[in-house]
Design a protein around this motif. Structure first.
Motif, PDB file in Angstrom:
ATOM      1  N   ARG A 103       0.844  -1.208   0.000  1.00  0.00           N
ATOM      2  CA  ARG A 103       0.000   0.000   0.000  1.00  0.00           C
ATOM      3  C   ARG A 103       0.877   1.254   0.000  1.00  0.00           C
ATOM      4  O   ARG A 103       0.599   2.228  -0.688  1.00  0.00           O
ATOM      5  CB  ARG A 103      -0.941  -0.017   1.214  1.00  0.00           C
ATOM      6  CG  ARG A 103      -1.955   1.099   1.231  1.00  0.00           C
ATOM      7  CD  ARG A 103      -3.005   0.931   2.325  1.00  0.00           C
ATOM      8  NE  ARG A 103      -2.487   0.491   3.609  1.00  0.00           N
ATOM      9  CZ  ARG A 103      -2.700  -0.722   4.143  1.00  0.00           C
ATOM     10  NH1 ARG A 103      -3.414  -1.622   3.505  1.00  0.00           N
ATOM     11  NH2 ARG A 103      -2.197  -1.036   5.323  1.00  0.00           N
ATOM     12  N   ASN A 104       1.971   1.224   0.753  1.00  0.00           N
ATOM     13  CA  ASN A 104       2.899   2.356   0.783  1.00  0.00           C
ATOM     14  C   ASN A 104       3.532   2.583  -0.586  1.00  0.00           C
ATOM     15  O   ASN A 104       3.685   3.730  -1.024  1.00  0.00           O
ATOM     16  CB  ASN A 104       3.980   2.134   1.843  1.00  0.00           C
ATOM     17  CG  ASN A 104       4.867   3.343   2.009  1.00  0.00           C
ATOM     18  OD1 ASN A 104       4.400   4.441   2.290  1.00  0.00           O
ATOM     19  ND2 ASN A 104       6.163   3.146   1.819  1.00  0.00           N
ATOM     20  N   MET A 105       3.892   1.503  -1.285  1.00  0.00           N
ATOM     21  CA  MET A 105       4.460   1.654  -2.629  1.00  0.00           C
ATOM     22  C   MET A 105       3.456   2.311  -3.575  1.00  0.00           C
ATOM     23  O   MET A 105       3.840   3.112  -4.422  1.00  0.00           O
ATOM     24  CB  MET A 105       4.909   0.300  -3.189  1.00  0.00           C
ATOM     25  CG  MET A 105       6.176  -0.232  -2.541  1.00  0.00           C
ATOM     26  SD  MET A 105       6.869  -1.678  -3.396  1.00  0.00           S
ATOM     27  CE  MET A 105       5.633  -2.926  -3.050  1.00  0.00           C
ATOM     28  N   ARG A 120       1.932   2.108 -10.042  1.00  0.00           N
ATOM     29  CA  ARG A 120       0.979   2.963 -10.746  1.00  0.00           C
ATOM     30  C   ARG A 120      -0.451   2.644 -10.318  1.00  0.00           C
ATOM     31  O   ARG A 120      -0.761   1.487 -10.006  1.00  0.00           O
ATOM     32  CB  ARG A 120       1.128   2.755 -12.253  1.00  0.00           C
ATOM     33  CG  ARG A 120       2.446   3.255 -12.796  1.00  0.00           C
ATOM     34  CD  ARG A 120       2.715   2.703 -14.206  1.00  0.00           C
ATOM     35  NE  ARG A 120       4.027   3.136 -14.670  1.00  0.00           N
ATOM     36  CZ  ARG A 120       5.170   2.521 -14.358  1.00  0.00           C
ATOM     37  NH1 ARG A 120       5.161   1.452 -13.597  1.00  0.00           N
ATOM     38  NH2 ARG A 120       6.320   2.982 -14.814  1.00  0.00           N
ATOM     39  N   GLU A 179       0.938   4.402  -2.538  1.00  0.00           N
ATOM     40  CA  GLU A 179       0.751   5.784  -2.077  1.00  0.00           C
ATOM     41  C   GLU A 179       1.919   6.685  -2.462  1.00  0.00           C
ATOM     42  O   GLU A 179       1.735   7.837  -2.831  1.00  0.00           O
ATOM     43  CB  GLU A 179       0.537   5.801  -0.561  1.00  0.00           C
ATOM     44  CG  GLU A 179      -0.811   5.220  -0.154  1.00  0.00           C
ATOM     45  CD  GLU A 179      -0.941   4.971   1.340  1.00  0.00           C
ATOM     46  OE1 GLU A 179       0.022   5.243   2.103  1.00  0.00           O
ATOM     47  OE2 GLU A 179      -2.017   4.475   1.741  1.00  0.00           O
ATOM     48  N   VAL A 180       3.139   6.145  -2.410  1.00  0.00           N
ATOM     49  CA  VAL A 180       4.326   6.930  -2.760  1.00  0.00           C
ATOM     50  C   VAL A 180       4.431   7.123  -4.268  1.00  0.00           C
ATOM     51  O   VAL A 180       4.972   8.119  -4.730  1.00  0.00           O
ATOM     52  CB  VAL A 180       5.592   6.252  -2.182  1.00  0.00           C
ATOM     53  CG1 VAL A 180       6.864   6.861  -2.735  1.00  0.00           C
ATOM     54  CG2 VAL A 180       5.587   6.332  -0.663  1.00  0.00           C
ATOM     55  N   GLY A 181       3.900   6.178  -5.047  1.00  0.00           N
ATOM     56  CA  GLY A 181       3.933   6.303  -6.493  1.00  0.00           C
ATOM     57  C   GLY A 181       4.842   5.323  -7.204  1.00  0.00           C
ATOM     58  O   GLY A 181       5.069   5.454  -8.405  1.00  0.00           O
ATOM     59  N   PHE A 182       5.369   4.331  -6.488  1.00  0.00           N
ATOM     60  CA  PHE A 182       6.197   3.325  -7.149  1.00  0.00           C
ATOM     61  C   PHE A 182       5.361   2.247  -7.831  1.00  0.00           C
ATOM     62  O   PHE A 182       5.854   1.538  -8.700  1.00  0.00           O
ATOM     63  CB  PHE A 182       7.179   2.685  -6.159  1.00  0.00           C
ATOM     64  CG  PHE A 182       8.334   3.589  -5.837  1.00  0.00           C
ATOM     65  CD1 PHE A 182       9.291   3.888  -6.801  1.00  0.00           C
ATOM     66  CD2 PHE A 182       8.464   4.140  -4.579  1.00  0.00           C
ATOM     67  CE1 PHE A 182      10.346   4.723  -6.521  1.00  0.00           C
ATOM     68  CE2 PHE A 182       9.526   4.980  -4.282  1.00  0.00           C
ATOM     69  CZ  PHE A 182      10.475   5.276  -5.254  1.00  0.00           C
TER      70      PHE A 182
END
Length: 193
Positions: free
Chosen positions: A147-149, A156, A151-154
């Motif tokens: 989920r963090n990936m 798509r 939210e950060v944008g890593f």
């Protein structure tokens, strides 16, 4: 889904919930008429999935590298046992022989298989569902990390739903069966990446 690649550990953790989960997965897949494609081992959760599926009358296709056959960990009771030269060939066969991927608790090898299935789906090497069974909350931190990936944008937005998660096997299998493939990176233009 006629066959699922099942990714799981070859270890047997002390807590019996993990072995019980593996047995439940094997029985449930066989009962639903879904064949198991897995790592071909007889030990740990791998062996429990295979044995339970076979006991319930299911199809079990094992794919194991030569080196592990030499270490005497191969499950000789599979419906089919394919011996391959190495891990790359093994994972390609998982993809070729299955209609989706189901990950249950496991270690480093299980994580390698899960992330490769997700990565290949993002790119477009396959458009099959990738399920994660969060048995006993085992994957809570991994789900938060994913989920963090996002939210950060890593990851798509178009690919945020590739990893299908549920704590219940029946609900997870239903979600996987209903999966609608996303737009792959191979199908995108550079300005959309």
């Amino acid at each position: 889904m006629k066959r699922l690649a099942v990714y799981c550990g070859s270890a047997t953790p002390e807590d019996p919930i993990y072995l019980e989960t593996a047995r439940h997965v094997g029985r449930t897949l066989a009962t639903r008429g879904i064949g198991v494609v897995y790592g071909g081992g007889r030990l740990g959760l791998m062996g429990a999935v295979a044995d339970s599926a076979l006991e319930a009358g299911g199809e079990v296709i094992g794919i194991i590298p030569e080196a592990l056959v030499g270490a005497e960990v191969a499950h000789r009771g599979c419906t089919e046992l394919h011996v391959v030269s190495g891990m790359h060939e093994r994972k390609k066969m998982f993809t070729d022989l299955s209609d989706g991927f189901l990950t249950i608790p496991g270690g480093v090898g299980t994580m390698d298989e899960l992330w490769e299935a997700i990565s290949w789906a993002q790119l477009g090497y396959h458009t099959k569902p990738v399920g994660l069974l969060n048995a006993a909350g085992f994957y809570n931190d991994l789900i938060a990390f994913n989920r963090n990936m996002v939210e950060v944008g890593f990851i798509r937005p178009a690919h945020a739903g590739i990893m299908i998660v549920d704590a219940g096997l029946d609900d997870l299998l239903d979600k996987m069966a209903a999966y609608v493939p996303h737009k792959t990176i191979f199908a995108m233009k550079a300005e959309n990446l």
